[in-house]
Design a protein around this motif. Structure first.
Motif: not given
Length: 464
Positions: A134-139, A145-150
């Motif tokens: 995911l793009s770094i700034s998306a979350g 929470d972008a990290a939690a989506m990985l």
């Protein structure tokens, strides 16, 4: 160019946390030097530098085929980038030279670059539609929470919607392994609307390896016009939208889902020859997800049918004990895989009732399937039959964690589940089961308490 033999041994290197190539075998060092770099300097080969950054950012191994420029020619490489304490360890194989053009196997990467360039933010998945980037700034920018989506299914991030023709473009793209555009969606975390586009990515063998995708937010304008002109408020949605949607499900979803499941099962069985185990596991995940979606299709078609004012069921003699045994037999494999035993009625047991055989079987498959799903390993599901005051009853009891009294009415409502975070169905099964039972002159009820399992009772009129 002297890097032409794909059978040469792997080439290794190390990229430090600042993106500098600090160690390299001779072939990698020479290729990087020809690209304008050197030891102790940032990696000069853009494709390798990108993979190293991706592996470091995600903290996972990333393996992908790339094409790098080498003088007037190109060289095909298979790059394995694995994060470690000092940075990212590289292992590169392949090293096949060719004329400077992009074959179809790499087209998805280039198309993905064009998609990302016009997107608000970007995403990527593996072949099982699990989020890998995911793009770094998306979350931060869009409230999740972008990290939690990985590593999570793509549908955990997006709630997908149908287009104006009642179709889901992403399903066509997944079935045919081709680009899709205009997939309507909302961010689950915030409910904000957006459109998704993606192009497929392939691995070194040309097999589908996931999607490179773009997200286009449509909060402000859509096709140059305010969103409000195109997106009615929830209260303006016609009440028969579910009916119209479900009526097109067979045509829009069943055929491509069937192909997805069949192909994934074939890949998982390795019927065309040996396959790397992680790819076989991906195929099993795809088949499992496809079956889940097919079950949702069945549920929505049933929902559309039972909510029609002219819906009727047959009034025919049935043996509920026999129906219960058949339902238990249909779920035998699932129970075995879950290490759950089913204690079904004895062969000589009979319980005459009046209803529709097919619908009664559907009700009991749902109840017993739920009992198996929520039972602990080495648990037991009991199925018993009773007759009382002109009513024939089948009781399905399990040893699961039970259902709180406050939730016992809610679980029979549409799209309701006690804990949506648990793996399970669509939230329609019990609603449909009760509607069917009542249409046949019976009912489905529950008796449960937290920590004491659940006891569901399916009744029909007793037949003398």
């Amino acid at each position: 160019m002297n890097v032409t033999d794909p059978m040469l041994p792997p080439v290794r290197g190390l990229v430090d946390r600042a993106g500098r190539l600090v160690e390299a075998d001779q072939r990698l060092m020479d290729l990087n030097l020809r690209a304008g770099g050197g030891i102790g300097q940032p990696v000069a080969i853009p494709q390798i530098a990108t993979l190293a950054r991706l592996a470091q950012r995600l903290g996972i191994l990333v393996s992908r085929g790339v094409v790098a420029a080498d003088g007037d020619d190109d060289v095909e490489l298979w790059v394995r980038a694995e994060p470690e304490a000092r940075g990212v360890h590289l292992m590169i194989t392949g090293w096949r030279s060719r004329a400077a053009w992009y074959p179809e196997a790499m087209q998805g990467e280039r198309e993905g670059d064009f998609l990302r360039s016009a997107a608000d933010w970007s995403w990527e998945t593996d072949s099982a539609l699990r989020v890998t980037f995911l793009s770094i700034s998306a979350g931060t920018k869009h409230g999740f929470d972008a990290a939690a989506m990985l590593g999570q299914p793509l549908t955990r991030l997006f709630a997908l919607g149908e287009d104006q023709e009642g179709s889901f473009p992403i399903l066509g793209g997944l079935a045919m392994h081709q680009r899709f555009d205009g997939q309507s969606a909302t961010l689950r975390a915030t409910g904000r609307p957006l459109r998704l586009s993606a192009t497929p990515r392939t691995d070194a063998g040309g097999a589908f390896a996931g999607f490179i995708g773009a997200a286009h937010m449509i909060d402000d304008v859509t096709d140059g016009a305010p969103v409000a002109a195109h997106r009615p408020e929830p209260e303006e949605v016609p009440e028969d939208l579910t009916d119209a949607f479900a009526a097109r499900l067979d045509q829009a979803l069943r055929s491509p889902l069937g192909r997805i499941i069949a192909n994934a099962d074939s890949i998982n069985a390795q019927s065309e020859g040996p396959l790397r185990q992680d790819y076989a596991d991906y195929a099993a995940d795809i088949a499992s997800a496809g079956r889940h979606l097919m079950g949702l299709v069945d549920d929505l078609v049933d929902l559309q049918a039972i909510e029609r004012p002219d819906f009727v069921v047959a009034k025919e003699p049935v043996d509920l004990a026999d129906v219960a045994r058949r339902a238990a037999g249909l779920l035998g494999v699932r129970a075995s895989e879950a290490q759950v035993r089913i204690d079904k009625p004895a062969p000589q047991d009979m319980l005459p009732a009046t209803g529709e055989f097919r619908r009664a079987l559907q009700v009991l498959v749902n109840l017993i399937g739920n009992a198996v799903r929520y039972s602990p390993r080495e648990g037991m599901v009991w199925i018993r039959t009773e007759r009382e005051n002109g009513v024939a009853a089948v009781i399905v009891a399990d040893q699961g964690k039970g259902i709180a009294p406050a939730d016992q009415a809610r679980i029979f409502e549409k799209f309701e589940r006690v804990d949506p975070r648990e793996p399970g169905g669509s939230g329609l099964g019990l609603y449909i089961a009760r509607r069917l039972a009542r249409a046949m002159g019976g009912d489905v009820t529950v008796d449960s308490a937290p920590g004491q399992g659940a006891r569901f009772v399916f009744t029909l009129p007793y037949r003398d």
